[in-house]
Motif scaffolding. Structure first.
Motif, PDB file in Angstrom:
ATOM      1  N   VAL A  66      34.451  18.093  11.947  1.00 20.08           N
ATOM      2  CA  VAL A  66      34.128  17.487  13.243  1.00 20.08           C
ATOM      3  C   VAL A  66      35.020  16.271  13.490  1.00 20.08           C
ATOM      4  O   VAL A  66      35.411  15.997  14.625  1.00 20.08           O
ATOM      5  N   ASP A  67      35.379  15.562  12.440  1.00 15.80           N
ATOM      6  CA  ASP A  67      36.258  14.396  12.574  1.00 15.80           C
ATOM      7  C   ASP A  67      37.596  14.785  13.208  1.00 15.80           C
ATOM      8  O   ASP A  67      38.177  14.004  13.962  1.00 15.80           O
ATOM      9  N   GLU A  68      38.054  15.984  12.939  1.00 10.71           N
ATOM     10  CA  GLU A  68      39.299  16.471  13.555  1.00 10.71           C
ATOM     11  C   GLU A  68      39.166  16.473  15.078  1.00 10.71           C
ATOM     12  O   GLU A  68      40.079  16.071  15.799  1.00 10.71           O
ATOM     13  N   GLY A  69      38.028  16.912  15.579  1.00 11.97           N
ATOM     14  CA  GLY A  69      37.789  16.900  17.023  1.00 11.97           C
ATOM     15  C   GLY A  69      37.654  15.494  17.563  1.00 11.97           C
ATOM     16  O   GLY A  69      38.108  15.198  18.678  1.00 11.97           O
ATOM     17  N   TRP A  70      37.029  14.620  16.795  1.00 11.12           N
ATOM     18  CA  TRP A  70      36.893  13.224  17.214  1.00 11.12           C
ATOM     19  C   TRP A  70      38.270  12.585  17.349  1.00 11.12           C
ATOM     20  O   TRP A  70      38.553  11.870  18.296  1.00 11.12           O
ATOM     21  N   HIS A  71      39.149  12.860  16.385  1.00 10.59           N
ATOM     22  CA  HIS A  71      40.522  12.345  16.473  1.00 10.59           C
ATOM     23  C   HIS A  71      41.178  12.809  17.772  1.00 10.59           C
ATOM     24  O   HIS A  71      41.863  12.030  18.443  1.00 10.59           O
ATOM     25  N   ALA A  72      40.977  14.064  18.123  1.00 14.91           N
ATOM     26  CA  ALA A  72      41.573  14.593  19.364  1.00 14.91           C
ATOM     27  C   ALA A  72      41.024  13.871  20.582  1.00 14.91           C
ATOM     28  O   ALA A  72      41.778  13.532  21.509  1.00 14.91           O
ATOM     29  N   LEU A  73      39.722  13.616  20.607  1.00 18.05           N
ATOM     30  CA  LEU A  73      39.143  12.877  21.725  1.00 18.05           C
ATOM     31  C   LEU A  73      39.744  11.478  21.826  1.00 18.05           C
ATOM     32  O   LEU A  73      40.125  11.026  22.915  1.00 18.05           O
ATOM     33  N   ILE A  74      39.839  10.803  20.702  1.00 17.50           N
ATOM     34  CA  ILE A  74      40.344   9.428  20.681  1.00 17.50           C
ATOM     35  C   ILE A  74      41.787   9.359  21.168  1.00 17.50           C
ATOM     36  O   ILE A  74      42.181   8.388  21.827  1.00 17.50           O
ATOM     37  N   LEU A  75      42.586  10.371  20.864  1.00 19.58           N
ATOM     38  CA  LEU A  75      43.987  10.368  21.296  1.00 19.58           C
ATOM     39  C   LEU A  75      44.131  10.432  22.810  1.00 19.58           C
ATOM     40  O   LEU A  75      45.168  10.069  23.348  1.00 19.58           O
ATOM     41  N   HIS A  76      43.105  10.869  23.479  1.00 15.42           N
ATOM     42  CA  HIS A  76      43.086  10.880  24.946  1.00 15.42           C
ATOM     43  C   HIS A  76      42.397   9.580  25.377  1.00 15.42           C
ATOM     44  O   HIS A  76      41.246   9.575  25.797  1.00 15.42           O
ATOM     45  N   THR A  77      43.101   8.476  25.233  1.00 17.92           N
ATOM     46  CA  THR A  77      42.495   7.144  25.277  1.00 17.92           C
ATOM     47  C   THR A  77      41.731   6.847  26.568  1.00 17.92           C
ATOM     48  O   THR A  77      40.609   6.342  26.516  1.00 17.92           O
ATOM     49  N   ALA A  78      42.318   7.131  27.717  1.00 15.87           N
ATOM     50  CA  ALA A  78      41.636   6.819  28.978  1.00 15.87           C
ATOM     51  C   ALA A  78      40.370   7.662  29.112  1.00 15.87           C
ATOM     52  O   ALA A  78      39.295   7.154  29.449  1.00 15.87           O
ATOM     53  N   MET A  79      40.471   8.950  28.825  1.00 15.14           N
ATOM     54  CA  MET A  79      39.311   9.830  28.905  1.00 15.14           C
ATOM     55  C   MET A  79      38.237   9.383  27.924  1.00 15.14           C
ATOM     56  O   MET A  79      37.056   9.332  28.263  1.00 15.14           O
ATOM     57  N   TYR A  80      38.644   9.032  26.695  1.00 15.13           N
ATOM     58  CA  TYR A  80      37.693   8.619  25.663  1.00 15.13           C
ATOM     59  C   TYR A  80      36.976   7.329  26.072  1.00 15.13           C
ATOM     60  O   TYR A  80      35.751   7.215  25.923  1.00 15.13           O
ATOM     61  N   ALA A  81      37.723   6.382  26.603  1.00 15.95           N
ATOM     62  CA  ALA A  81      37.110   5.128  27.050  1.00 15.95           C
ATOM     63  C   ALA A  81      36.108   5.396  28.174  1.00 15.95           C
ATOM     64  O   ALA A  81      35.006   4.825  28.183  1.00 15.95           O
ATOM     65  N   GLU A  82      36.459   6.264  29.103  1.00 18.49           N
ATOM     66  CA  GLU A  82      35.541   6.609  30.198  1.00 18.49           C
ATOM     67  C   GLU A  82      34.309   7.335  29.661  1.00 18.49           C
ATOM     68  O   GLU A  82      33.186   7.083  30.109  1.00 18.49           O
ATOM     69  N   LEU A  83      34.501   8.233  28.715  1.00 21.44           N
ATOM     70  CA  LEU A  83      33.387   8.941  28.096  1.00 21.44           C
ATOM     71  C   LEU A  83      32.425   7.941  27.453  1.00 21.44           C
ATOM     72  O   LEU A  83      31.214   7.981  27.699  1.00 21.44           O
ATOM     73  N   CYS A  84      32.956   7.059  26.636  1.00 23.61           N
ATOM     74  CA  CYS A  84      32.114   6.076  25.953  1.00 23.61           C
ATOM     75  C   CYS A  84      31.414   5.172  26.963  1.00 23.61           C
ATOM     76  O   CYS A  84      30.231   4.836  26.790  1.00 23.61           O
TER      77      CYS A  84
END
Length: 159
Positions: A66-84
């Motif tokens: 699952v951490d592999e997917g989390w890394h992928a989310l984090i690499l999409h910084t703007a999307m990840y920040a908006e998600l959080c």
């Protein structure tokens, strides 16, 4: 700030185009991985981030897969920040560089909190890091027990 209710399917936490891009990032890091598996991994990562944001004072950790997917989310910084932001807390990543580090009670607690949000954790993707019979991933970190994720929530605005 109030947080909208979570969608029934974690994939709905982000746009389809964002999901596709994150799935592609997992596949880029793992060239032999089928698209379906990469999608499952990203969906579990979304569930994990939602559980962390909803339980900011609880130490949680993803499985290595699952951490592999989390890394992928984090690499999409703007999307990840908006998600959080939509989820109410920024979920920081604190790498644990020992891929054999695994603490079943932390993983169990994480899965229980994912379930409490109404999601169904994919049991095949929440196993120990040595179980690579299902899928081998590029991520070399495992977040337990010394580096569980504890989120400090944003202060609520006065007024």
């Amino acid at each position: 700030m109030s947080v909208d209710p979570l969608p029934v399917i974690a994939r709905g936490l982000i746009l389809d185009s964002e999901f596709t891009s994150c799935r592609g990032t997992v596949m880029d890091a793992n060239p032999d991985m089928p698209e379906e598996m990469a999608g499952r991994i990203v969906e579990e990562a979304l569930k994990f981030v939602a559980a962390c944001a909803a339980n900011p004072a609880t130490g949680l950790a993803p499985s290595r897969i699952v951490d592999e997917g989390w890394h992928a989310l984090i690499l999409h910084t703007a999307m990840y920040a908006e998600l959080c932001d939509r989820l109410g807390s920024f979920v920081h990543h604190f790498p644990g560089y020992d891929p054999t580090n695994y603490d079943p009670p932390i993983i169990d607690r994480t899965r229980d909190l994912i379930t409490a949000l109404g999601y169904s954790p994919d049991p095949e993707l929440w196993g120990p890091p040595s179980d690579e019979t299902l899928v081998s991933v590029a991520a070399q970190c495992q977040h337990a027990p010394d580096c569980t994720i504890v989120i400090i929530p944003k202060p609520k605005p006065k007024g």
